[in-house]
Design an enzyme around this catalytic site. Structure first.
Site, PDB file in Angstrom:
ATOM      1  N   LYS A   1      38.248  56.826  44.000  1.00 48.21           N
ATOM      2  CA  LYS A   1      39.202  57.120  43.105  1.00 48.21           C
ATOM      3  C   LYS A   1      38.709  58.680  42.313  1.00 48.21           C
ATOM      4  CE  LYS A   1      40.767  52.678  42.069  1.00 48.21           C
ATOM      5  NZ  LYS A   1      41.239  51.662  41.084  1.00 48.21           N
TER       6      LYS A   1
ATOM      7  N   ASN B   1      44.557  39.247  30.579  1.00 51.21           N
ATOM      8  CA  ASN B   1      43.445  38.951  30.703  1.00 51.21           C
ATOM      9  C   ASN B   1      42.466  39.010  29.681  1.00 51.21           C
ATOM     10  OD1 ASN B   1      42.115  41.906  30.094  1.00 51.21           O
ATOM     11  ND2 ASN B   1      43.679  42.273  31.880  1.00 51.21           N
TER      12      ASN B   1
ATOM     13  N   PHE C   1      35.531  52.075  34.703  1.00 45.83           N
ATOM     14  CA  PHE C   1      34.620  50.908  34.596  1.00 45.83           C
ATOM     15  C   PHE C   1      35.002  49.825  35.756  1.00 45.83           C
ATOM     16  CE2 PHE C   1      33.630  52.516  30.655  1.00 45.83           C
ATOM     17  CZ  PHE C   1      32.743  51.554  29.973  1.00 45.83           C
TER      18      PHE C   1
END
Length: 401
Positions: free
Chosen positions: A342, A211, A324
């Site tokens: 999470k 990425n 993030f």
């Protein structure tokens, strides 16, 4: 750390004077009180009015131009300064300083001050490497002068090499660190783990999926945490960034490697900041030999990688866990959903489509969400400053405020 500090900026004549203008702006934005002395040569490159407008103070150019008859200007400035920085420092002014020459406003003030003096050289690479310049630099070092070394790059003279004035943001960081020394730091002794960069998932010995992450945000967080007194471990995917000093660096390539590196160290940590852009999928099959192209379409099957952040949230005990969320739409909705799913204490979200945000640049625009419902939106800042704010928010969480 620069708030209300008296910074005397001495500008000598070179093409890098334009960076001194930017440095004046950065120092003022950081809260410093800045006064500027310009050599005659410096005025050939930039008009004193530029420094006056940015600093809010008169610019001093002539030893005999006494703007206030109640004081002697160069003595008053010398006494006023908490720190003096010469930027850019030409070979000429370095030579004068090393030999005690005081033939203008700038060099006269330098001899009169008892404040710490910092020098940021800028010149042609061959000049910087000349034995006379090296001798002068050595003599100034023995006199207690501190240096901000020039960086390497393309110089105005056409050469490529060491001699380019360090960037204003980096100079401000150095001065911040100087005033930070000896003061208590909020993360003193804490163990902090930061992940950074992309991961690579191989298809064959030649090709891989990855990425656009550069690792800049994660590296900034690691460096800032170290400045705040933490013992930092940086687990990073492949990047081209220079390795920060004083930090334990663990290099990985794949999502699986990052998963194992993080999980092995998680129980030892006080704070974990997951800034890495880890691949969500990897090819089901990796070929040992290079795939040969054909005229047919290529179809590659993928499978999910392990969700590192989800696993950390499930196993969290005393740790502060920060994630993030890089999104292109519905930032708050997706960020809050990720935070809850999470089991995070905080998540930093950014819209990667905004100009000045995202992976490639040196700036970012973020919103900080906490499990307590607190939201803080930050304007566009350089990533070092964003890292500082994020860690301040983490410190606030640790104190239970």
């Amino acid at each position: 750390m620069l708030k209300d500090k008296h910074i005397l900026l001495c500008v000598s004549g070179g093409i890098a004077v334009y960076k001194a203008v930017a440095l004046t702006s950065k120092l003022t934005q950081a809260g410093a009180l800045v006064k500027v002395i310009m050599s005659e040569s410096a005025q050939k490159f930039v008009n004193p009015l530029s420094f006056q407008a940015l600093s809010g103070h008169d610019v001093f150019t002539d030893t005999f131009d006494e703007k206030d008859s109640s004081v002697i200007a160069h003595i008053d400035l010398a006494d006023w300064a908490d720190l003096v920085i010469v930027a850019p420092a030409t070979a000429n002014v370095i030579g004068k300083m090393a030999n005690g020459i005081a033939d203008d406003m700038l060099t006269t003030t330098l001899l009169a001050t008892e404040a710490p003096i910092w020098v940021a050289p800028a010149m042609n690479v061959n000049m910087y490497n000349h034995s006379a310049v090296k001798r002068n630099l050595h003599r100034l070092c023995e006199d207690g002068v501190k240096f901000i070394e020039p960086s390497e790059g393309f110089l105005a003279c056409g050469y490529v090499g060491k001699g380019r004035l360090e960037e204003p943001e980096k100079i401000v960081e150095h001065l911040n660190d100087f005033f930070q020394e000896g003061k208590p730091t909020p993360l003193e002794g804490k163990k902090v783990l930061v992940t950074a960069g992309p991961t690579r998932e191989s298809i064959d010995p030649v090709r891989y999926f990855t990425n656009h992450s550069t690792g800049k945000m994660g590296f900034s967080l690691a460096k800032q945490a170290a400045k705040m007194g933490a013992h930092v471990t940086l687990i990073t995917g492949p990047t081209t960034l220079d390795e920060p000093q004083g930090i334990n660096i663990v290099k990985v390539e794949t999502a699986d490697e990052m998963f194992h590196a993080v999980m092995e160290r998680f129980h030892q940590m006080d704070i974990v900041v997951k800034a890495a852009a880890v691949a969500d999928y990897k090819p089901k099959q990796t070929y040992t030999h290079k795939m040969k192209k054909s005229n047919d379409e290529l179809v590659i099957s993928f499978e999910r990688t392990k969700d590192i952040l989800l696993e950390l949230g499930r196993n969290k005990q005393h740790q502060i866990l920060v994630g993030f969320a890089a999104e292109s739409e519905q930032l708050e909705t997706y960020a809050m959903r990720k935070l809850k799913k999470k089991n995070l204490d905080m998540i930093v979200g950014n819209n990667i489509l905004l100009e000045g945000a995202g992976f490639q640049g040196d700036t970012n625009i973020v919103e900080v969400f906490t499990s307590q419902g607190k939201v803080r939106s930050l304007p566009m800042m350089n990533k070092s400053r964003v890292a500082e704010v994020i860690l301040q928010e983490i410190t606030t969480l640790m104190m239970g405020v």
